[in-house]
Design an enzyme around this catalytic site. Structure first.
Site, PDB file in Angstrom:
ATOM      1  N   LYS A  68       7.398 -10.076  -5.438  1.00 13.87           N
ATOM      2  CA  LYS A  68       6.580 -10.382  -6.855  1.00 13.87           C
ATOM      3  C   LYS A  68       6.223  -8.959  -7.585  1.00 13.87           C
ATOM      4  O   LYS A  68       6.661  -8.790  -8.567  1.00 13.87           O
ATOM      5  CB  LYS A  68       5.359 -10.986  -6.775  1.00 13.87           C
ATOM      6  N   ARG A  81      -4.546 -17.794  -7.922  1.00 15.69           N
ATOM      7  CA  ARG A  81      -4.278 -17.833  -6.379  1.00 15.69           C
ATOM      8  C   ARG A  81      -4.933 -19.311  -5.822  1.00 15.69           C
ATOM      9  O   ARG A  81      -5.032 -19.646  -4.962  1.00 15.69           O
ATOM     10  CB  ARG A  81      -4.685 -16.905  -5.498  1.00 15.69           C
ATOM     11  N   ARG A  96       6.584  -2.777   4.515  1.00  8.86           N
ATOM     12  CA  ARG A  96       6.219  -2.010   3.284  1.00  8.86           C
ATOM     13  C   ARG A  96       5.639  -0.954   3.441  1.00  8.86           C
ATOM     14  O   ARG A  96       4.584  -0.668   4.297  1.00  8.86           O
ATOM     15  CB  ARG A  96       5.498  -3.232   2.604  1.00  8.86           C
ATOM     16  N   ARG A 121      -0.192  -0.461   4.152  1.00  5.69           N
ATOM     17  CA  ARG A 121      -1.448  -1.175   3.971  1.00  5.69           C
ATOM     18  C   ARG A 121      -1.998  -2.011   4.899  1.00  5.69           C
ATOM     19  O   ARG A 121      -1.333  -2.257   5.866  1.00  5.69           O
ATOM     20  CB  ARG A 121      -1.221  -2.161   2.735  1.00  5.69           C
ATOM     21  N   ARG A 147      -3.078 -14.082   5.833  1.00  5.06           N
ATOM     22  CA  ARG A 147      -2.740 -14.337   4.583  1.00  5.06           C
ATOM     23  C   ARG A 147      -1.548 -15.488   4.301  1.00  5.06           C
ATOM     24  O   ARG A 147      -1.947 -16.049   3.017  1.00  5.06           O
ATOM     25  CB  ARG A 147      -2.167 -12.938   4.271  1.00  5.06           C
TER      26      ARG A 147
HETATM   27  P1  ADP Z   1       4.597  -9.197  -3.345  1.00  2.00           P
HETATM   28  O1  ADP Z   1       4.207  -8.172  -4.386  1.00  2.00           O
HETATM   29  O2  ADP Z   1       5.055 -10.244  -3.557  1.00  2.00           O
HETATM   30  O3  ADP Z   1       3.403  -9.172  -2.237  1.00  2.00           O
HETATM   31  P2  ADP Z   1       6.116  -6.598  -2.889  1.00  2.00           P
HETATM   32  O4  ADP Z   1       6.958  -6.557  -4.194  1.00  2.00           O
HETATM   33  O5  ADP Z   1       5.375  -5.711  -2.680  1.00  2.00           O
HETATM   34  O6  ADP Z   1       5.787  -8.229  -2.605  1.00  2.00           O
HETATM   35  O7  ADP Z   1       7.446  -6.547  -1.835  1.00  2.00           O
HETATM   36  C1  ADP Z   1       7.049  -6.798  -0.386  1.00  2.00           C
HETATM   37  C2  ADP Z   1       8.114  -5.697   0.602  1.00  2.00           C
HETATM   38  O8  ADP Z   1       9.386  -6.228   0.390  1.00  2.00           O
HETATM   39  C3  ADP Z   1       8.024  -4.350  -0.145  1.00  2.00           C
HETATM   40  O9  ADP Z   1       8.321  -3.389   1.037  1.00  2.00           O
HETATM   41  C4  ADP Z   1       9.421  -4.299  -1.021  1.00  2.00           C
HETATM   42  O10 ADP Z   1      10.063  -3.181  -1.133  1.00  2.00           O
HETATM   43  C5  ADP Z   1      10.384  -5.335  -0.116  1.00  2.00           C
HETATM   44  N1  ADP Z   1      11.082  -6.055  -1.099  1.00  2.00           N
HETATM   45  C6  ADP Z   1      10.591  -6.853  -2.472  1.00  2.00           C
HETATM   46  N2  ADP Z   1      11.687  -7.311  -2.862  1.00  2.00           N
HETATM   47  C7  ADP Z   1      12.632  -7.264  -1.741  1.00  2.00           C
HETATM   48  C8  ADP Z   1      14.089  -8.156  -1.877  1.00  2.00           C
HETATM   49  N3  ADP Z   1      14.442  -8.896  -2.628  1.00  2.00           N
HETATM   50  N4  ADP Z   1      14.730  -7.791  -0.749  1.00  2.00           N
HETATM   51  C9  ADP Z   1      14.107  -7.013   0.319  1.00  2.00           C
HETATM   52  N5  ADP Z   1      13.240  -6.436   0.502  1.00  2.00           N
HETATM   53  C10 ADP Z   1      12.304  -6.677  -0.673  1.00  2.00           C
HETATM   54  P1  AMP Z   2      -1.971  -8.755  -2.721  1.00  2.00           P
HETATM   55  O1  AMP Z   2      -1.720  -7.084  -3.406  1.00  2.00           O
HETATM   56  O2  AMP Z   2      -1.478  -9.790  -4.073  1.00  2.00           O
HETATM   57  O3  AMP Z   2      -1.278  -9.297  -1.722  1.00  2.00           O
HETATM   58  O4  AMP Z   2      -3.635  -9.210  -2.526  1.00  2.00           O
HETATM   59  C1  AMP Z   2      -4.191  -8.305  -1.719  1.00  2.00           C
HETATM   60  C2  AMP Z   2      -5.548  -8.956  -1.392  1.00  2.00           C
HETATM   61  O5  AMP Z   2      -6.380  -8.963  -2.644  1.00  2.00           O
HETATM   62  C3  AMP Z   2      -5.536 -10.455  -1.195  1.00  2.00           C
HETATM   63  O6  AMP Z   2      -5.127 -10.704   0.224  1.00  2.00           O
HETATM   64  C4  AMP Z   2      -6.873 -11.036  -1.393  1.00  2.00           C
HETATM   65  O7  AMP Z   2      -7.959 -10.648  -0.463  1.00  2.00           O
HETATM   66  C5  AMP Z   2      -6.972 -10.169  -2.633  1.00  2.00           C
HETATM   67  N1  AMP Z   2      -6.651 -10.940  -3.819  1.00  2.00           N
HETATM   68  C6  AMP Z   2      -5.732 -10.494  -4.910  1.00  2.00           C
HETATM   69  N2  AMP Z   2      -5.338 -11.244  -5.739  1.00  2.00           N
HETATM   70  C7  AMP Z   2      -6.228 -12.128  -5.650  1.00  2.00           C
HETATM   71  C8  AMP Z   2      -6.775 -13.676  -6.261  1.00  2.00           C
HETATM   72  N3  AMP Z   2      -6.097 -13.960  -7.536  1.00  2.00           N
HETATM   73  N4  AMP Z   2      -7.670 -14.315  -5.818  1.00  2.00           N
HETATM   74  C9  AMP Z   2      -8.469 -13.890  -4.858  1.00  2.00           C
HETATM   75  N5  AMP Z   2      -8.054 -12.717  -3.948  1.00  2.00           N
HETATM   76  C10 AMP Z   2      -7.227 -11.966  -4.240  1.00  2.00           C
END
Ligand code: ADP
Ligand code: AMP
Length: 214
Positions: free
Chosen positions: A13, A85, A124, A157, A168
């Site tokens: 995302k 969420r 990541r 992270r 998660r």
């Molecule tokens: P989210 O925001 O949904 O948690 P991220 O955008 O941070 O996900 O993506 C999670 C990991 O996967 C990152 O390391 C990113 O570089 C990688 N990634 C994102 N989209 C793709 C894809 N379509 N194919 C492979 N790896 C991806």
């Molecule tokens: P994310 O970067 O979206 O994976 O979020 C990391 C962490 O932040 C999550 O595991 C939650 O602990 C907190 N968080 C992010 N967005 C929300 C939300 N909309 N509601 C509650 N917790 C959140």
């Protein structure tokens, strides 16, 4: 245009939201990014959110809703990434948009299986200075573990470590996945096959956004 990007952690995302926001002039609102920054700076919100985030639990709804009220631009034009969420968060968002005479254009569901998500999260890497997101295999920086843009050393992270990832994913299934039905009933949900590579997902995203007019 106001969009919600919905899907499990690691679905891609943030990667897609950053690019779409840049190319379309939208505001990218990632509650995860805002919370991580608050934790880093030790603000009152950060101090309250920290323990939940470390365990992979959701931060309480009232804190998140207050945060969204604060960062929402009055004229809209946003991509919500990682928000809402929970059903109460979605209801609060509906009420807030209505008050501002705005509406959600679409909710984009990033569909991907759990094995893929675990592989994406475990590889990541993020830049602690500029927030850029990489993957050691799927989107590597040019120089090992160094940010292309600002040359800072990349980090993993804490909540991308395996035990927290499992929690998660459970939280997603139990508390966030019910939003799929919530938005399906409103007929604004569009699914994307998020298991494709980054470029393909982006072109599918542009196609679904153009297809239906707004
Ligand atoms: P989210 O925001 O949904 O948690 P991220 O955008 O941070 O996900 O993506 C999670 C990991 O996967 C990152 O390391 C990113 O570089 C990688 N990634 C994102 N989209 C793709 C894809 N379509 N194919 C492979 N790896 C991806
Ligand atoms: P994310 O970067 O979206 O994976 O979020 C990391 C962490 O932040 C999550 O595991 C939650 O602990 C907190 N968080 C992010 N967005 C929300 C939300 N909309 N509601 C509650 N917790 C959140």
């Amino acid at each position: 245009m106001n969009l919600v990007f919905l899907g499990p952690p690691g679905a891609g995302k943030g990667t897609q939201a950053k690019r779409l926001a840049r190319e379309k002039g939208l505001v990218h609102i990632s509650t995860g990014d805002i919370l991580r920054d608050a934790v880093k700076r030790g603000t009152p919100l950060g101090l309250k959110a920290k323990e939940f985030m470390e365990k992979g639990q959701l931060v309480p709804d009232d804190l998140i809703i207050a945060l969204i009220e604060e960062v929402m631009p009055p004229e809209g034009g946003v991509i919500f990434d990682g928000f809402p969420r929970t059903v109460p968060q979605a209801q609060a968002l509906d009420e807030m948009l209505e008050r501002k005479s705005l509406r959600l254009s679409k909710v984009i569901l990033f569909e991907v299986d759990e094995d893929t998500v675990v592989e994406r999260l475990s590889g990541r890497r993020t830049c602690p200075s500029c927030g850029a997101v990489y993957h050691i295999k799927f989107n590597p920086p040019k120089e090992d573990e160094i940010c292309d843009r600002c040359k800072s050393p990349l980090v993993q992270r804490e909540d991308d470590k395996e035990e927290v990832v499992r929690n998660r994913l459970r939280v997603y299934r139990e508390q966030t996945a019910p939003l799929i039905d919530y938005y399906k009933r409103r007929d604004i949900l569009v699914s994307l096959d998020a298991s494709k590579d980054i470029e393909s997902v982006y072109s599918d995203l542009l196609r679904v956004l153009n297809e239906e007019g707004d």
